[in-house]
Scaffold this motif. Structure first.
Motif, PDB file in Angstrom:
ATOM      1  N   SER A 129       0.823  -1.228   0.000  1.00 39.07           N
ATOM      2  CA  SER A 129       0.000   0.000   0.000  1.00 39.07           C
ATOM      3  C   SER A 129       0.846   1.263   0.000  1.00 39.07           C
ATOM      4  N   SER A 131       1.612   3.071   2.378  1.00 44.27           N
ATOM      5  CA  SER A 131       0.792   4.049   3.102  1.00 44.27           C
ATOM      6  C   SER A 131       0.890   3.871   4.611  1.00 44.27           C
ATOM      7  N   LEU A 133      -1.812   4.609   6.328  1.00 41.08           N
ATOM      8  CA  LEU A 133      -3.215   4.430   6.717  1.00 41.08           C
ATOM      9  C   LEU A 133      -3.521   3.022   7.217  1.00 41.08           C
ATOM     10  N   ASN A 190       1.551   6.969  -0.016  1.00 45.43           N
ATOM     11  CA  ASN A 190       0.186   7.080  -0.528  1.00 45.43           C
ATOM     12  C   ASN A 190      -0.758   7.576   0.561  1.00 45.43           C
ATOM     13  N   THR A 191      -1.629   8.475   0.176  1.00 42.68           N
ATOM     14  CA  THR A 191      -2.559   9.038   1.152  1.00 42.68           C
ATOM     15  C   THR A 191      -3.957   8.447   1.000  1.00 42.68           C
ATOM     16  N   GLU A 192      -4.078   7.511   0.055  1.00 45.78           N
ATOM     17  CA  GLU A 192      -5.335   6.785  -0.093  1.00 45.78           C
ATOM     18  C   GLU A 192      -5.025   5.320  -0.257  1.00 45.78           C
ATOM     19  N   ASN A 194      -5.956   1.805  -2.049  1.00 46.44           N
ATOM     20  CA  ASN A 194      -6.671   1.365  -3.258  1.00 46.44           C
ATOM     21  C   ASN A 194      -7.565   0.181  -2.938  1.00 46.44           C
TER      22      ASN A 194
END
Ligand SMILES: [Fe+2]
Ligand SMILES: [Fe+2]
Length: 194
Positions: A129, A131, A133, A190-192, A194
């Motif tokens: 990812s 990320s 998050l 990445n801030t989102e 997928n």
């Protein structure tokens, strides 16, 4: 003489005068973000001060790696930065490059998260990812135990800092991840999901 207190904009300007390496700028940004987060967490009044200290702490590292911390002290003094800002900056290098032991809470936090942000970033960027998050404390701790991973990250320094803060390692990792989220995009994560 009136006390000069550098704001974030001035600190960034000074930083980029001495540092061009994108990975060092990224490091400065993530340490700044984590510092701001901890300042809020501890309900500190001067959040900008914490951020500025985080942002500027490795000012001399690109140009004067052999004199790390010492040149920063010299430059910041010439720039009329206040003593307490300089002390906090120097405390991040306690034992490794200065004898300034972290005493203030802000100093203990920068001492702890300086290397920890690097471990968290390295863990995040390796994941599919890329990320923060979906990054768990558990994943970071797994990498913490794997000494060959991000081998430059001194786990002992982090552990010493965590002790000084009187917090649990899990909690410090969790809050540092939280703090870094605000600059995730800027530092190439990445801030989102997928
Ligand atoms: Fe440093
Ligand atoms: Fe650093």
């Amino acid at each position: 003489m009136e006390r000069y207190t550098p704001n974030r904009e001035e600190a960034y300007e000074l930083l980029t005068k001495y540092v061009q390496d994108p990975s060092l700028i990224n490091h400065a940004l993530m340490v700044e973000a984590a510092m701001g987060h901890f300042a809020k967490l501890f309900e500190e009044e001067d959040i900008e001060k914490w951020r500025v200290v985080g942002l500027i702490h490795d000012l001399d590292f690109e140009k004067y790696p052999e004199e790390h911390c010492k040149m920063t002290e010299k430059i910041l003094k010439e720039e009329n930065w206040p003593e307490d800002y300089i002390r906090a900056v120097l405390s991040h290098g306690w034992i490794t490059c200065t004898d300034v032991e972290p005493k203030h809470k802000m100093e203990k936090v920068i001492y702890t998260i300086d290397e920890l942000t690097g471990l968290i970033y390295a863990t995040a960027i390796m994941r599919p990812s890329k990320s923060l998050l979906d990054l768990s404390v558990k994943s970071v701790k797994k990498k913490w135990k794997q000494k060959s991973f991000a081998a430059g990250v001194d786990r002992e320094v982090i552990a010493r800092g965590v002790d000084m803060l009187g917090m649990e390692l899990d909690e410090v990792i969790r809050e540092t991840i939280e703090g870094m989220k605000s600059v995730a995009g800027e530092i190439g994560l990445n801030t989102e999901l997928n």
